[in-house]
Scaffold this active site. Structure first.
Site, PDB file in Angstrom:
ATOM      1  N   ASP A 177      30.373  17.298  41.062  1.00  0.00           N
ATOM      2  CA  ASP A 177      29.280  16.353  40.922  1.00  0.00           C
ATOM      3  C   ASP A 177      29.162  16.008  39.432  1.00  0.00           C
ATOM      4  O   ASP A 177      29.634  16.752  38.570  1.00  0.00           O
ATOM      5  CB  ASP A 177      27.988  16.989  41.440  1.00  0.00           C
ATOM      6  CG  ASP A 177      26.818  16.029  41.388  1.00  0.00           C
ATOM      7  OD1 ASP A 177      26.984  14.872  41.822  1.00  0.00           O
ATOM      8  OD2 ASP A 177      25.743  16.424  40.910  1.00  0.00           O
ATOM      9  N   ASP A 198      26.027  13.981  37.620  1.00  0.00           N
ATOM     10  CA  ASP A 198      24.684  14.156  37.074  1.00  0.00           C
ATOM     11  C   ASP A 198      24.195  15.580  37.285  1.00  0.00           C
ATOM     12  O   ASP A 198      24.128  16.069  38.411  1.00  0.00           O
ATOM     13  CB  ASP A 198      23.711  13.181  37.749  1.00  0.00           C
ATOM     14  CG  ASP A 198      23.972  11.733  37.368  1.00  0.00           C
ATOM     15  OD1 ASP A 198      24.310  11.501  36.194  1.00  0.00           O
ATOM     16  OD2 ASP A 198      23.844  10.857  38.228  1.00  0.00           O
ATOM     17  N   ASP A 215      24.909  20.879  41.460  1.00  0.00           N
ATOM     18  CA  ASP A 215      23.626  21.442  41.020  1.00  0.00           C
ATOM     19  C   ASP A 215      22.537  21.277  42.060  1.00  0.00           C
ATOM     20  O   ASP A 215      21.431  21.771  41.876  1.00  0.00           O
ATOM     21  CB  ASP A 215      23.179  20.768  39.721  1.00  0.00           C
ATOM     22  CG  ASP A 215      22.774  19.314  39.938  1.00  0.00           C
ATOM     23  OD1 ASP A 215      23.577  18.561  40.545  1.00  0.00           O
ATOM     24  OD2 ASP A 215      21.664  18.915  39.521  1.00  0.00           O
TER      25      ASP A 215
END
Length: 342
Positions: A26, A28, A225
């Site tokens: 991922d 961001d 995250d």
């Protein structure tokens, strides 16, 4: 990997960059935030890549094109090409192309990433409900998205045009904090129309399929995250995952994770790719990791010992997830987390 109930983070004797052939990263909150590289990301990814691990950047953000994402990564010191980037715009464009004739017009509520992805699939992006679209696609259009664009989607959907969404992330991280994501914009259209979109992005299968098709990964490791997109997407795809604590997930959320939100591994940041992961061992009445032992009391999770904070968190996860089964742990972990500084 079968979808069994995970009761503890797993250990790995080998560095994760050697145990898996491809990292599905991922962006961001993992690689960068607000346009700046997250601490340790550049050097960690460079080391993993030089050791032979394929790095693929998988994002639910449909705003930017793969070329733009790759250029940004390269500017940050992470060499990347467009082929290394997989976006939810590409996943939703494939989903639409499988349901409408080639050359069809599609109303775009979003940015250039959607337009490029649609053209890649032989579809024609249009800007108005009066352009006779056969589908509506909605993706993140940036903080300056005009309110009138949502109205345009509503006009077409009210005429019976099928509605697609790149993703439904309610929030996105930024340099200034947490901002509304495409999911918040999708809710505006949903409330106004009463319709339900077909969604392509993480954690749903179309995104995982797009990622595997484009990367050819055989032993992928999802790195993210967010529990409700990255980790749930790995669970749905039946692949392993690494949660890094550089984005939106905190210790309390991790302890309360239901079965489909529990990562295989947990680490502070992307340096976790370069190391093995410690085992969490069952003791007589609790779980030990490093110098810490976690147990489940009547009302709260308890922690004894000392050592690395992450080891304490891993032990707490094992205690919490075991008590919860496939549900959510209701024991208070606040004092134990405070002792770890988490």
């Amino acid at each position: 990997m079968s979808q069994t109930v995970r009761t503890r983070p797993e250990g790995s004797a080998r560095p994760l960059s050697e145990a898996y052939d491809t990292a599905l990263l991922d962006l961001d909150g993992v690689v960068y935030a607000g346009g700046r590289a997250i601490v340790h990301a550049v050097e960690s990814l460079g080391t993993a890549r030089s050791g032979g691990m394929h790095l693929a950047y998988v994002t639910n953000n449909a705003l930017r094109t793969p070329d733009a994402v790759a250029a940004h990564l390269t500017e940050l010191g992470i060499p990347a090409e467009a082929a290394d980037v997989v976006t939810s715009a590409q996943a939703v464009a494939r989903l639409i192309s499988e349901q409408v004739p080639g050359g069809s017009r599609v109303l775009v509520i979003g940015g250039d990433g959607l337009r490029v992805a649609l053209r890649e699939r032989g579809l024609e992006p249009v800007e108005s409900a009066d352009d006779d679209p056969v589908a509506v696609v909605q993706g993140y259009g940036g903080p300056e998205m005009a309110w009138g664009r949502f109205a345009e989607a509503c006009y077409a959907i009210a005429r019976g045009v099928p509605w697609f969404a790149s993703n439904t992330d309610l929030t996105i991280p930024s340099a200034r904090g947490i901002a509304p994501g495409n999911g918040a914009a999708v809710e505006v259209v949903r409330i106004a129309t009463g319709a339900e979109p077909q969604v392509a992005g993480k954690p749903l299968p179309p995104m995982h399929r797009e990622t595997i098709l484009r990367t050819g990964a055989r032993r992928p490791l999802v790195v993210g995250d967010r529990l409700d997109t990255d980790i749930e997407g790995a669970f749905n795809g039946e692949v392993d995952s690494l949660l890094v604590l550089t984005g939106v997930t905190d210790g309390a959320q991790l302890l309360a994770a239901p079965a489909h939100h529990r990562p295989t591994y947990v680490d502070a940041d992307l340096r976790g790719l370069l190391t093995g992961q410690p085992d969490v061992e069952a003791t007589g009445d609790g779980f030990r990791c490093g110098g810490w032992t976690a147990t489940a009391g009547r009302e709260q999770l308890e922690l004894t010992g000392e050592g690395e904070a992450l080891d304490g968190l891993r032990a707490l996860c094992a205690a919490a997830w075991t008590v919860a089964g496939d549900g959510v742990c209701e024991l208070d972990g606040g004092k134990a987390l405070a002792r770890l500084g988490l």
